[in-house]
Structures are given as C-alpha cells and as structure tokens.
Design a protein around this motif. Sequence first.
Motif, PDB file in Angstrom:
ATOM      1  N   LEU A 224       0.850  -1.180   0.000  1.00 30.95           N
ATOM      2  CA  LEU A 224       0.000   0.000   0.000  1.00 30.95           C
ATOM      3  C   LEU A 224       0.887   1.232   0.000  1.00 30.95           C
ATOM      4  O   LEU A 224       1.827   1.332   0.807  1.00 30.95           O
ATOM      5  CB  LEU A 224      -0.904   0.000   1.236  1.00 30.95           C
ATOM      6  CG  LEU A 224      -1.792   1.221   1.447  1.00 30.95           C
ATOM      7  CD1 LEU A 224      -2.860   1.293   0.366  1.00 30.95           C
ATOM      8  CD2 LEU A 224      -2.447   1.163   2.821  1.00 30.95           C
ATOM      9  N   LEU A 225       0.617   2.157  -0.902  1.00 30.51           N
ATOM     10  CA  LEU A 225       1.366   3.407  -1.000  1.00 30.51           C
ATOM     11  C   LEU A 225       0.487   4.545  -0.494  1.00 30.51           C
ATOM     12  O   LEU A 225      -0.664   4.684  -0.922  1.00 30.51           O
ATOM     13  CB  LEU A 225       1.786   3.668  -2.445  1.00 30.51           C
ATOM     14  CG  LEU A 225       2.842   4.749  -2.698  1.00 30.51           C
ATOM     15  CD1 LEU A 225       4.160   4.394  -2.029  1.00 30.51           C
ATOM     16  CD2 LEU A 225       3.050   4.944  -4.199  1.00 30.51           C
ATOM     17  N   PHE A 226       1.025   5.322   0.444  1.00 33.53           N
ATOM     18  CA  PHE A 226       0.263   6.453   0.956  1.00 33.53           C
ATOM     19  C   PHE A 226      -0.025   7.450  -0.167  1.00 33.53           C
ATOM     20  O   PHE A 226       0.750   7.551  -1.134  1.00 33.53           O
ATOM     21  CB  PHE A 226       1.042   7.139   2.071  1.00 33.53           C
ATOM     22  CG  PHE A 226       0.816   6.535   3.427  1.00 33.53           C
ATOM     23  CD1 PHE A 226       0.276   7.277   4.450  1.00 33.53           C
ATOM     24  CD2 PHE A 226       1.125   5.206   3.674  1.00 33.53           C
ATOM     25  CE1 PHE A 226       0.060   6.726   5.706  1.00 33.53           C
ATOM     26  CE2 PHE A 226       0.922   4.641   4.917  1.00 33.53           C
ATOM     27  CZ  PHE A 226       0.384   5.410   5.938  1.00 33.53           C
ATOM     28  N   PRO A 227      -1.110   8.214  -0.067  1.00 30.82           N
ATOM     29  CA  PRO A 227      -1.448   9.160  -1.146  1.00 30.82           C
ATOM     30  C   PRO A 227      -0.343  10.158  -1.446  1.00 30.82           C
ATOM     31  O   PRO A 227      -0.180  10.581  -2.597  1.00 30.82           O
ATOM     32  CB  PRO A 227      -2.703   9.870  -0.603  1.00 30.82           C
ATOM     33  CG  PRO A 227      -3.306   8.901   0.341  1.00 30.82           C
ATOM     34  CD  PRO A 227      -2.162   8.164   0.959  1.00 30.82           C
ATOM     35  N   SER A 228       0.447  10.521  -0.436  1.00 30.02           N
ATOM     36  CA  SER A 228       1.540  11.463  -0.671  1.00 30.02           C
ATOM     37  C   SER A 228       2.710  10.827  -1.404  1.00 30.02           C
ATOM     38  O   SER A 228       3.565  11.533  -1.948  1.00 30.02           O
ATOM     39  CB  SER A 228       2.028  12.030   0.665  1.00 30.02           C
ATOM     40  OG  SER A 228       2.563  10.990   1.478  1.00 30.02           O
ATOM     41  N   GLY A 229       2.771   9.494  -1.414  1.00 27.97           N
ATOM     42  CA  GLY A 229       3.865   8.786  -2.072  1.00 27.97           C
ATOM     43  C   GLY A 229       5.121   8.695  -1.243  1.00 27.97           C
ATOM     44  O   GLY A 229       6.117   8.119  -1.690  1.00 27.97           O
ATOM     45  N   GLY A 230       5.097   9.215  -0.022  1.00 27.58           N
ATOM     46  CA  GLY A 230       6.308   9.197   0.796  1.00 27.58           C
ATOM     47  C   GLY A 230       6.461   7.964   1.644  1.00 27.58           C
ATOM     48  O   GLY A 230       7.577   7.630   2.056  1.00 27.58           O
TER      49      GLY A 230
END
Length: 530
Positions: A213-219
Amino acid sequence: MAGYKPVAIQTYPILGEKITQDTLYWNNYKTPVQIKEFGAVSKVDFSPQPPYNYAVTASSRIHIYGRYSQEPIKTFSRFKDTAYCATFRQDGRLLVAGSEDGGVQLFDISGRAPLRQFEGHTKAVHTVDFTADKYHVVSGADDYTVKLWDIPNSKEILTFKEHSDYVRCGCASKLNPDLFITGSYDHTVKMFDARTSESVLCVEHGQPVESVLLFPSGGLLVSAGGRYVKVWDMLKGGQLLVSLKNHHKTVTCLCLSSSGQRLLSGSLDRKVKVYSTTSYKVVHSFDYAASILSLALAHEDETIVVGMTNGILSVKHRKSEAKKESLPRRRRPAYRTFIKGKNYMKQRDDILINRPAKKHLELYDRDLKHFRISKALDRVLDVMQDSDFFLCCFPTCTIKTPEITVSIIKELNRRGVLANALAGRDEKEISHVLNFLIRNLSQPRFAPVLINAAEIIIDIYLPVIGQSPVVDKKFLVLQGLVEKEIDYQRELLETLGMMDMLFATMRRKEGTSVLEHTSDGFPENKKIES
C-alpha cells in the motif's frame, strides 16, 4: 415483617475497556449484512466516484454492488477460469481484472463484454492497477514478471523480470504516472520507473509479501507478509520506519481510512486491526467469523466491506444520525404553574403531612421476607423452574449481575441457612449452581464467599457423586479450576519470596563500608551511601 430490611448489594470496582474516540468511531457501525459469494472473496474495491459502488472478485465472476444493495447490480463473467483483483479506474468508468489463464481484461462499467484483452503473461495474474495518467495498466503474475500495458493501443510497453518468485500484489502511484510498486513471494518489494529498464528501489520484507500500500503522498510504503506489517520511508531510500507484529497469522490485506490517519490490516486470524498512522499503535480491532482475504473502506468510511475465505462478504454501514421530526408543539403549562406554593411559609395552625415514598421490594427480597430461601437463590441464579422450555434451550445462561447472586449467598450464609438452600436439588438445578461457581470462583472479589459455598455443596452432594455424569463433569471442571488457582497462588508466593530477598539485599548494601587509605598512609573506614 413490616420492618424487613432489603439485602444490601455490595458494589465492586470493574476494570472495563478504555473508551477512546477511536472506539466510539469504529463501533458506530450497524449490524453487518452478510452476502454469500460463489467462492473465496479475493478482492474488494470501491469506486472513487459517486455513487461509490464496489466490485467483488470471487471465483470466476466479478459482481458490482451498490452501497446499500444486497444483490449485484452488474456481473462480469467472461472468464474462463478464476478471476483476480478487479480494480476501478480513478474516474470509476473502467474496471480491470486479471485471471488464472494469464489474461488481463478491461471492462466498461456500462457494458458487459471486455473492451480490451491483454495477452502476454504465461501464468495467473494476481495484481493489476491503473497508472496515474489513466491510460496505462500495470500487472504482475505468477510467471515472475511485471508488465506495463497501453490501453489505447492494447500493446505491451515494458516487461520487468527482476522478481524470482510469484508476484502477488502491487499498486501504482497516484501522483507519478511512471512509478508503480510490486510485492513478491521472493520476500522483496520493488519500485519500478517506466522511464528506466530496471527497478529504482528494492526493500527486503523478510516474508512472502501478500499486500502493498502506498500512501497518497507517495512518501510512505506499507508492506504486509507473514505476521508482519512494515512501514518504509520512500524519501529516505526505503528506510524501515516501524515493523508491526500484532496478528497471529498471515496478514493478507491492507487499507487506508479516508482521512489517511488510520491504517487497517486483515489477517487469516479473523481479525482486522486499526492502527494510528502517527504512533502505529493498535487503536481498535474487529473480529470476524472466518479468515480474511480482502478489505475495503468506502468514501468517508461510510461502509467497511470484508471478504473471507468461506465466500462470505461482510458489509457494515455507518449508523446515520437520526433527525428529530418536527412535531407541532403542544402548549405546556406556564412556569408559574410549577413553582406555585414553592415559597409558602407554614402558618401557626397548619398541619404538615408527609407522604412516605413507597418502597418496592425485589422478587428475591420478597422470597427472603417470607423465608423462601431456595426460591430466592433460584431467582438470582436465573433458574426458571416453571419453564421447561427455558431450561432446555438455555441451560448455561449468562449471569450479567453476579454481584446480586453473591450478595444473596452471603446473606443466606449469615442467616445460617445456606446449606438448606443448596440441598435437595435435582441434576439441572445443581448444574446451574455449579456453572455459576465455575464462571466466578476465580474472581478475587467473589472468591471468599464462593469458596465457602463450594465447600458446602461438596459436603452435601459427596455421597451421590457418580450417579449423574453431567454433575460429575461439572465437579471435575471445578476441581481443575481450583487446582489452577492454587498453582497461581504458589507461583505468586515464590515471586514474593524472591522480591523480599532482593529488597533485603538492597537494604544490606546500604550499610556496606569500605577501607580507603588516607594521605598519611593509615586506613580509614568510610560508609557508602546509596
């Protein structure tokens, strides 16, 4: 008997569950609606656009459900074998899915036949997703490869062959159309860039990776595999931030809340854990009837959908705040009506008459008042002797107020009639008494009273032991419970003895003295202060 004093029910402090804002928030769901699918539910995905329908992948079909519908509003069944990972595009108009035969199919939500079919994988495709530009699809399969497809031309653009085992999960960045991430059973999670011919980042999870899972911010990146959920900082080159081990079996799915402040994980141990994304501590937990394979949250967390291995789809809807209907207001008496006579001063010749408040006795108090001791004990044990149906259907009913039962037993013992109340019981009645002792004997707040009651029961019914297998089994359970409590007490005494020894050693060291040589060469006795 007019001066009968009711039994005083002793209150005990109870250590309950700490109520937090998360507890209130996540408990605010209705009773789950259960939908039976044709097979294990491998993926649930919500449309990002209203009306927020969700796609359920199970067996060789993909069902589209409305948020509040219990029947599918559309079905895609053009699969030769098992379908996997149906995923909506960002605009909610297209749906892509993989299959066991290695094909990737693209569907229009308004149609039934596939718009595009991408052929290139040689084994089952378990993960597909749309890139951020909406014109490409990334897929991962059991042939160890990751492919990037062009939707308008139906052509393969890139193929990455860096994994050495099945590729079972993946996701695309929502910000950069060239970045996507895959997880594999080779224990690695890799980030690929479509502008290069190889991966740009690789992290070692340590277990076969089941979900990423990748956070919406991409960080931040979250990977799940084995019993571990790990969070990685992508901006620091894949540095491990935290490793969570709160499940007892393999973690199979991950999900973020709408606010991004809570992370949810589902596992084969039939639990869904909710983590805070600031402290990464478990703030809530859901229990389910079967092992969990998929998990999804609707917009604003209005609906939580969980797919299980037994083909059951559990759907929970958030409770809506009931709006009070505006009814015509009825004219009420004026304020002066209620305070009339409040300040009236008693005159010299007035006679004050007080109306005593009538006190109603509880049923068990009425029985004790009339010396029906056995019946009083039966009432607080929830033994309904007049209802054979109740005894047949609910032989081990749960006592919600053991404090009342213990108080009545204590009162009967004080009167010296506890043995009379316990004697002369048949198999069902004595089983209820033994069930109550088994449930509550180990609680320290009830132990002094119930141990005495247990001794009286053993003395009364010892001559008839062996005549009823049901009662004999209850006595054996009670014996095991008492033996376990004795072992606990013995261990506590041993621990207390060790602690006393340590404290005595510390006190002895406080008075220890040493010899030090002074400047003139003579020894001097000095005391060490701790």
